[in-house]
Write an enzyme that holds these catalytic residues in place. Structure first.
Site, PDB file in Angstrom:
ATOM      1  N   ASP A 165     -50.162  10.173  26.347  1.00 22.64           N
ATOM      2  CA  ASP A 165     -50.690  10.478  27.685  1.00 22.64           C
ATOM      3  C   ASP A 165     -49.594  10.686  28.723  1.00 22.64           C
ATOM      4  O   ASP A 165     -49.853  10.681  29.931  1.00 22.64           O
ATOM      5  CB  ASP A 165     -51.658   9.386  28.152  1.00 22.64           C
ATOM      6  CG  ASP A 165     -51.013   7.995  28.182  1.00 22.64           C
ATOM      7  OD1 ASP A 165     -49.867   7.856  27.699  1.00 22.64           O
ATOM      8  OD2 ASP A 165     -51.660   7.061  28.682  1.00 22.64           O
ATOM      9  N   GLU A 248     -38.079  -1.680  23.682  1.00 21.57           N
ATOM     10  CA  GLU A 248     -37.102  -0.585  23.675  1.00 21.57           C
ATOM     11  C   GLU A 248     -35.669  -1.114  23.664  1.00 21.57           C
ATOM     12  O   GLU A 248     -34.847  -0.718  22.833  1.00 21.57           O
ATOM     13  CB  GLU A 248     -37.294   0.326  24.891  1.00 21.57           C
ATOM     14  CG  GLU A 248     -38.670   0.959  24.992  1.00 21.57           C
ATOM     15  CD  GLU A 248     -39.640   0.144  25.820  1.00 21.57           C
ATOM     16  OE1 GLU A 248     -39.468  -1.100  25.881  1.00 21.57           O
ATOM     17  OE2 GLU A 248     -40.555   0.740  26.417  1.00 21.57           O
TER      18      GLU A 248
END
Length: 303
Positions: A165, A248
Site C-alpha cells: 500500500d 529493519e
C-alpha cells in the site's frame, strides 16, 4: 471509327511516346534520385542512432542489467486487490524486475494467483502464515529471503522490500539498481514525519539522518528506504528478520552494515521517491441495506 480518326489517335500516341523517350533521363533522375536521397537519409539516421547508443549505453535497456527482486508481503483484507492492482501498474514500467509476492496465509489464494497471472510480470508466488505478534511480516519476509538465497546468486541482483500500500516513483528502481552493498534514500510520510531517513548525502555517502523515533538505531531507516545486494545474503546465510520492534535496523545490523556503509540515493538524498501512504481501513457499513434488496442488487463481483 473512320480511318481519319484512327490516324489522329496513332499520331497522338506516337508523339506521346516520343516525348517520354526524350524526357526519360530527366524523369528517372528525379524519381530514383529522390529514392536514393531517402535511403541515404535513413542510413545517416541509423548511423546517428548507433553513434548515440555507443556514447550513451543507458539508451538501450541491457538484458545484463541488475535484476531487482522486489519482495511484497500481503494479507487478506478488503482493499488488498485494489492495493496490489495499483502496485502492479507501477511495476509494469520497471524493466528487469522479479516480483516475489508472499501471502500471509496457510495456502495460496485464488485472488492473488489470478492477479499475478494477469499482471504480465515475472513473479514468484509464495505463502507462509505469520504468528509473530510484534513484527507481523516475520515469517513471510524470511520465506522470501530463503527463496532468494536458493535461487539467486551473489551479485546477481538487488533486493527491495515493498509494502503493497505504499506509493512509488519509478525513478527509485533505476537508482537502486546500482546498489553495491546497501543503498538508502528518504521516505515520505513515515515515523510521524514528512520525511524520514537520509536527507544530506555527498559522493554517495550519508552525512545527515532525519528521524524522531529511536535515534540510536544502527541504521535508522524505514523498510521502504533501503535495498541490498544479493551478495550480502550469501555472505550471511543465517541472518533473517527476528521478532523485534526494530526489524529493519536489526536485520541490516546483523548483515554487518553500519551508517557509514550506506550508499545515498535519491539525487544525493534530496528527493523523495517512495511514500508510506497506507491505505485507509475500509468498513462496508452500508452493505446490510443492499442485502435487503435481494440478489439483483447483490451480484458476486470480486472487489
Amino acid at each position: 471509327m473512320t480511318n481519319r480518326v484512327k490516324l489522329r489517335y496513332l499520331c497522338a500516341i506516337s508523339i506521346f511516346l516520343l516525348v517520354m523517350v526524350m524526357l526519360w533521363p530527366f524523369l528517372s533522375m528525379m524519381v530514383f534520385g529522390r529514392m536514393g536521397t531517402r535511403k541515404r537519409k535513413v542510413r545517416v539516421e541509423m548511423d546517428t542512432i548507433a553513434a548515440e547508443q555507443k556514447l550513451n549505453p543507458t539508451a538501450l535497456r541491457s538484458a545484463k542489467q541488475q535484476t531487482i527482486y522486489a519482495v511484497t508481503c500481503t494479507y487478506t483484507r478488503i482493499t488488498q486487490k485494489a492495493d496490489l492492482t495499483r502496485l502492479i501498474q507501477t511495476l509494469m514500467h520497471v524493466p528487469s524486475l522479479h516480483w516475489i509476492v508472499v501471502e500471509d496465509s496457510d495456502k495460496k489464494t485464488s485472488l492473488i494467483k489470478k492477479l499475478l497471472e494477469n499482471s504480465g510480470l515475472k513473479y514468484t508466488h509464495l505463502f507462509a502464515k505469520n504468528t509473530a505478534a510484534i513484527f507481523k511480516h516475520i515469517q513471510t519476509l524470511n520465506i522470501a529471503l530463503a527463496w532468494i538465497r536458493a535461487n539467486v546468486g551473489p551479485n546477481e541482483g538487488v533486493v527491495y522490500f515493498m509494502d503493497d500500500d505504499n506509493s512509488y516513483d519509478i525513478k527509485l528502481f533505476e537508482e537502486m539498481r546500482t546498489t553495491k552493498v546497501v543503498s538508502v534514500w528518504p521516505v515520505g510520510l513515515v515515523g510521524g514525519l514528512l520525511v524520514e531517513g537520509p536527507i544530506e548525502c555527498k559522493n554517495g555517502r550519508v552525512l545527515t539522518w532525519r528521524l524522531s523515533w529511536r535515534p540510536d538505531r544502527t541504521i535508522p531507516i524505514d523498510m521502504a528506504g533501503f535495498a541490498i545486494n544479493t551478495a550480502l545474503l550469501h555472505q550471511h546465510p543465517d541472518v533473517n528478520f527476528i521478532d523485534v520492534q526494530d526489524g529493519e535496523s536489526q536485520f541490516l545490523g546483523a548483515l554487518g552494515l553500519t551508517r557509514d556503509k550506506a550508499e545515498g540515493k535519491g539525487k544525493d538524498c534530496t528527493e523523495v521517491y517512495v511514500w508510506h501512504t497506507q491505505t485507509q481501513k475500509f468498513t462496508p457499513g452500508s452493505e446490510g441495506e443492499m442485502l435487503k434488496l435481494g440478489p439483483k442488487y447483490n451480484p458476486i463481483i470480486e472487489v
